[in-house]
Write a protein that holds these residues in place. Structure first.
Motif, mmCIF file in Angstrom:
data_model
loop_
_atom_site.group_PDB
_atom_site.id
_atom_site.type_symbol
_atom_site.label_atom_id
_atom_site.label_comp_id
_atom_site.label_asym_id
_atom_site.label_seq_id
_atom_site.Cartn_x
_atom_site.Cartn_y
_atom_site.Cartn_z
ATOM 1 N N LYS A 240 7.821 1.071 4.239
ATOM 2 C CA LYS A 240 9.002 1.717 3.652
ATOM 3 C C LYS A 240 10.270 1.331 4.414
ATOM 4 N N LYS A 241 10.156 1.244 5.733
ATOM 5 C CA LYS A 241 11.308 0.843 6.546
ATOM 6 C C LYS A 241 11.720 -0.591 6.224
ATOM 7 N N ARG A 242 10.735 -1.465 6.089
ATOM 8 C CA ARG A 242 11.027 -2.869 5.731
ATOM 9 C C ARG A 242 11.680 -2.946 4.358
ATOM 10 N N LYS A 243 11.196 -2.125 3.431
ATOM 11 C CA LYS A 243 11.754 -2.107 2.077
ATOM 12 C C LYS A 243 13.223 -1.671 2.113
ATOM 13 N N LEU A 244 13.539 -0.657 2.914
ATOM 14 C CA LEU A 244 14.928 -0.212 3.038
ATOM 15 C C LEU A 244 15.813 -1.285 3.671
ATOM 16 N N LEU B 113 14.410 -12.321 -1.767
ATOM 17 C CA LEU B 113 14.420 -10.971 -1.202
ATOM 18 C C LEU B 113 14.073 -9.916 -2.243
ATOM 19 N N LYS B 114 14.570 -10.082 -3.466
ATOM 20 C CA LYS B 114 14.236 -9.139 -4.535
ATOM 21 C C LYS B 114 12.747 -9.189 -4.856
ATOM 22 N N HIS B 115 12.184 -10.379 -4.816
ATOM 23 C CA HIS B 115 10.752 -10.538 -5.068
ATOM 24 C C HIS B 115 9.942 -9.836 -3.965
ATOM 25 N N GLU B 116 10.340 -10.040 -2.713
ATOM 26 C CA GLU B 116 9.658 -9.393 -1.597
ATOM 27 C C GLU B 116 9.786 -7.872 -1.693
ATOM 28 N N HIS B 117 10.961 -7.392 -2.092
ATOM 29 C CA HIS B 117 11.200 -5.955 -2.251
ATOM 30 C C HIS B 117 10.250 -5.378 -3.302
ATOM 31 N N LYS B 118 10.109 -6.083 -4.414
ATOM 32 C CA LYS B 118 9.208 -5.628 -5.483
ATOM 33 C C LYS B 118 7.760 -5.634 -5.012
ATOM 34 N N ASP B 119 7.373 -6.691 -4.290
ATOM 35 C CA ASP B 119 6.012 -6.770 -3.759
ATOM 36 C C ASP B 119 5.727 -5.606 -2.807
ATOM 37 N N LEU B 120 6.694 -5.289 -1.950
ATOM 38 C CA LEU B 120 6.523 -4.169 -1.029
ATOM 39 C C LEU B 120 6.371 -2.853 -1.787
ATOM 40 N N ASP B 121 7.118 -2.708 -2.857
ATOM 41 C CA ASP B 121 7.015 -1.511 -3.687
ATOM 42 C C ASP B 121 5.590 -1.349 -4.210
ATOM 43 N N ASP B 122 5.009 -2.436 -4.690
ATOM 44 C CA ASP B 122 3.633 -2.409 -5.197
ATOM 45 C C ASP B 122 2.634 -2.091 -4.071
ATOM 46 N N ILE B 123 2.836 -2.705 -2.922
ATOM 47 C CA ILE B 123 1.938 -2.479 -1.785
ATOM 48 C C ILE B 123 2.014 -1.022 -1.326
ATOM 49 N N ILE B 124 3.224 -0.487 -1.266
ATOM 50 C CA ILE B 124 3.409 0.906 -0.855
ATOM 51 C C ILE B 124 2.690 1.848 -1.817
ATOM 52 N N ASP B 125 2.792 1.584 -3.098
ATOM 53 C CA ASP B 125 2.092 2.415 -4.082
ATOM 54 C C ASP B 125 0.583 2.381 -3.865
ATOM 55 N N ARG B 126 0.052 1.190 -3.614
ATOM 56 C CA ARG B 126 -1.394 1.061 -3.394
ATOM 57 C C ARG B 126 -1.829 1.744 -2.101
ATOM 58 N N LEU B 127 -1.027 1.591 -1.042
ATOM 59 C CA LEU B 127 -1.361 2.227 0.236
ATOM 60 C C LEU B 127 -1.343 3.754 0.107
ATOM 61 N N ALA B 128 -0.370 4.267 -0.612
ATOM 62 C CA ALA B 128 -0.258 5.716 -0.773
ATOM 63 C C ALA B 128 -1.434 6.277 -1.570
ATOM 64 N N ALA B 129 -1.985 5.472 -2.473
ATOM 65 C CA ALA B 129 -3.099 5.930 -3.307
ATOM 66 C C ALA B 129 -4.450 5.767 -2.611
ATOM 67 N N ALA B 130 -4.512 4.908 -1.609
ATOM 68 C CA ALA B 130 -5.779 4.644 -0.923
ATOM 69 C C ALA B 130 -6.138 5.792 0.015
ATOM 70 N N GLN B 131 -7.421 6.016 0.161
ATOM 71 C CA GLN B 131 -7.894 7.052 1.077
ATOM 72 C C GLN B 131 -8.721 6.391 2.151
ATOM 73 N N PRO B 132 -8.584 6.672 3.384
ATOM 74 C CA PRO B 132 -7.561 7.532 3.962
ATOM 75 C C PRO B 132 -6.210 6.814 4.016
ATOM 76 N N VAL B 133 -5.136 7.576 3.967
ATOM 77 C CA VAL B 133 -3.781 7.019 3.970
ATOM 78 C C VAL B 133 -3.411 6.621 5.398
ATOM 79 N N ASP B 134 -2.957 5.387 5.554
ATOM 80 C CA ASP B 134 -2.484 4.895 6.851
ATOM 81 C C ASP B 134 -0.980 5.144 6.914
#
Length: 68
Positions: free
Chosen positions: A45-49, A16-37
């Motif tokens: 973010k909900k899954r991460k919480l 679960l900690k590994h998945e949480h970290k992976d989601l953190d990385d994915i969220i960062d990439r999604l937020a930086a991508a244009q256009p933002v989905d």
């Protein structure tokens, strides 16, 4: 809790900690991508919480009970 149950919980906690970290990385990439989905970003973010809550519950279960 017997040692086998504890080992299973510890293994699950690592996953679960590994998945949480992976989601953190994915969220960062999604937020930086244009256009933002924003819908996908919100879902991630909900899954991460949710994962964070599960991780905290398992960690609490693994702590030994302290008799005051």
């Amino acid at each position: 809790m017997d040692p086998e149950e504890e080992a299973i919980l510890r293994e699950k906690l690592v996953e679960l900690k590994h998945e949480h970290k992976d989601l953190d990385d994915i969220i960062d990439r999604l937020a930086a991508a244009q256009p933002v989905d924003f819908l996908q970003l919100t879902r991630m973010k909900k899954r991460k919480l949710t994962l964070k809550d599960i991780i905290q519950r398992i960690e609490s279960d693994l702590l030994p009970d302290i008799i005051a």
